[in-house]
Design a protein around this motif. Structure first.
Motif, mmCIF file in Angstrom:
data_model
loop_
_atom_site.group_PDB
_atom_site.id
_atom_site.type_symbol
_atom_site.label_atom_id
_atom_site.label_comp_id
_atom_site.label_asym_id
_atom_site.label_seq_id
_atom_site.Cartn_x
_atom_site.Cartn_y
_atom_site.Cartn_z
ATOM 1 N N ASP A 325 27.156 3.530 11.030
ATOM 2 C CA ASP A 325 25.792 3.620 11.879
ATOM 3 C C ASP A 325 25.980 3.509 13.377
ATOM 4 O OD1 ASP A 325 24.481 4.039 9.440
ATOM 5 O OD2 ASP A 325 23.629 2.285 9.450
ATOM 6 N N GLN A 326 25.338 4.464 14.108
ATOM 7 C CA GLN A 326 25.414 4.121 15.605
ATOM 8 C C GLN A 326 24.193 3.735 16.370
ATOM 9 O OE1 GLN A 326 26.612 7.839 17.892
ATOM 10 N NE2 GLN A 326 27.284 8.674 15.995
ATOM 11 N N THR A 328 22.596 1.477 19.890
ATOM 12 C CA THR A 328 22.592 1.532 21.395
ATOM 13 C C THR A 328 22.608 0.082 21.913
ATOM 14 O OG1 THR A 328 21.170 3.559 21.530
ATOM 15 C CG2 THR A 328 21.228 2.174 23.474
ATOM 16 N N PRO A 352 27.845 4.108 23.417
ATOM 17 C CA PRO A 352 27.388 3.982 22.260
ATOM 18 C C PRO A 352 28.126 3.099 21.139
ATOM 19 C CG PRO A 352 27.968 6.314 22.223
ATOM 20 C CD PRO A 352 28.165 5.657 23.797
ATOM 21 N N VAL A 354 29.366 1.851 17.232
ATOM 22 C CA VAL A 354 29.275 2.243 15.986
ATOM 23 C C VAL A 354 29.539 1.093 15.020
ATOM 24 C CG1 VAL A 354 31.701 2.807 16.016
ATOM 25 C CG2 VAL A 354 30.527 3.673 14.230
ATOM 26 N N SER A 367 32.893 -0.271 20.531
ATOM 27 C CA SER A 367 32.383 1.229 21.319
ATOM 28 C C SER A 367 32.853 2.396 20.398
ATOM 29 C CB SER A 367 33.037 1.065 22.312
ATOM 30 O OG SER A 367 32.943 2.191 23.380
ATOM 31 N N LYS A 368 32.013 3.317 20.423
ATOM 32 C CA LYS A 368 32.421 4.608 19.681
ATOM 33 C C LYS A 368 33.559 5.265 20.067
ATOM 34 C CE LYS A 368 30.466 8.996 17.925
ATOM 35 N NZ LYS A 368 29.093 9.686 17.895
ATOM 36 N N ARG A 384 18.538 0.538 16.813
ATOM 37 C CA ARG A 384 18.840 1.702 15.913
ATOM 38 C C ARG A 384 17.457 2.770 16.267
ATOM 39 N NH1 ARG A 384 21.824 5.018 12.561
ATOM 40 N NH2 ARG A 384 20.861 5.514 10.575
#
Length: 385
Positions: A325-326, A328, A352, A354, A367-368, A384
């Motif tokens: 899931d991502q 913020t 973003p 993860v 961090s993504k 989310r």
């Protein structure tokens, strides 16, 4: 597939038969309600409405209202629901009267659609307290001084039965007089203490009783009494203290208890009375109103710890968080204008996040793009959207 549910005053059972379309199904639901004071019509309506409502909710729809009935027959096939579900047909199959109960069976053809927002995937948490009685003297009739506590517990149960996206995760065992305090400041403190995204401030404004003596022409009826139930509800953002939604609810219903009688507001006898049932119906509407507002609002969580360029957050499997899931990342800053007025500013982090690991009530995020998470600290927030 057969499942059994116990909802408030009702015993419900479900079965569903899937059609060739994987998202469409016939749902049969059986609702049962007690016949109180010989009122078969009210019991039949109550059981039928609950069966329809629960069939929809089980199928993933969110009900705004249930159509009117006359003599137990559905007047039309339309129910007003959100875009998460669609009803093609509802049929009244059977009604049976036995041992003081009416059992009603319905069948509904429901097409459940995919969620319209990713925020609906997560369960949002609400914290509240026992509900204050604004005018405590009104509780003297029936000695219902614990009604605010009992009502809070019933509202929590109603959320569990009705809403898939919002739950009361914590009821603090004390009373806050929301009408006499700084709601925003109290909400922030309660949110921090309970790890809840939202705070629900409810004040019971009216629980007065009117008693009318029997007239000379209807003396056999005895004294007739009605009781009012009015309450104010505010949903507040736990991070900022901002009031997001405000509603008032009012009703008047027969009060079936004798003058001078002490009523146990935690008992089934009270909640099966006409007044208790009316309160439950009002609270169901409040839950639907809150669910409609909050479902697609961003789900927010707090950062618990920062280590090795990873963050621990207070959302987990119990809130339906999944690996991949991502989210913020943002912080809340306090600013002050030239007049001394305080404001809160939300500052978004450019990277973003993860989810890499998930536990029951927490998760690990990174961090993504594998960039460094600088200037991040505990009690910052993730969302989310």
């Amino acid at each position: 597939m057969k499942m059994n549910f116990k909802i408030a005053l009702f015993a419900l059972s479900f079965s569903c038969l899937y059609s060739t379309d994987s998202l469409a199904a016939w749902f049969s639901a059986t609702g049962q309600a007690a016949i109180l004071n010989g009122d078969r019509v009210a019991a039949r309506e109550q059981a039928t409405e609950e069966a329809i409502k629960q069939a929809l909710l089980f199928a993933g729809a969110s009900v705004r209202s249930v159509q009117q009935m006359t003599n137990g027959l559905l007047m039309d096939d339309h129910l007003e629901i959100r875009s998460s579900g669609e009803v093609n047909t509802i049929e009244l199959i059977e009604e049976v009267y036995e041992d003081g109960y009416v059992t009603v069976s319905i069948r509904a053809d429901i097409f459940s659609q995919e969620s319209q927002c990713s925020a609906a995937d997560y369960t949002k948490r609400i914290a509240t307290t026992y509900f204050p009685l604004r005018y405590g003297a009104q509780a003297a009739d029936g000695q219902v001084h614990e009604f605010g506590e009992a009502a809070a517990l019933r509202l929590q149960e109603t959320f569990s039965n009705i809403s898939n996206s919002v739950q009361i995760s914590r009821i603090e065992p004390y009373v806050l007089n929301w009408h006499n305090t700084n709601k925003g400041a109290q909400a922030v403190r309660l949110s921090e203490k309970t790890d809840a995204q939202y705070v629900l401030a409810i004040s019971i404004d009216d629980i007065s009783v009117q008693r009318d003596a029997a007239s000379a022409f209807s003396f056999w009826k005895g004294e007739q009494a009605t009781r009012n139930f009015g309450y104010s509800m505010s949903l507040l953002n736990g991070a900022s203290g901002e009031t997001l939604l405000t509603k008032q609810y009012r009703l008047t219903e027969a009060w079936e208890f004798k003058r001078g009688e002490s009523v146990d507001v935690h008992s089934d006898r009270f909640w099966r009375s006409r007044f208790g049932r009316a309160v439950l119906e009002s609270m169901q509407q409040a839950v639907i109103d809150l669910d409609e507002y909050a479902t697609c609002e961003p789900t927010m969580g707090r950062i618990l710890a920062v280590a090795n360029n990873q963050l621990q957050i207070n959302l987990g499997k119990n809130q339906n968080v999944q690996t991949g899931d991502q989210l913020t990342l943002f912080s809340v800053q306090h600013i002050q204008d030239t007049f001394g007025q305080q404001y809160k500013q939300f500052v978004l982090h450019p990277s973003p996040l993860v989810v890499t690991q998930v536990y029951a009530e927490t998760a690990t995020v990174a961090s993504k793009d594998r960039s460094l998470l600088v200037n991040v600290q505990a009690n910052d927030y993730v969302a989310r959207q």
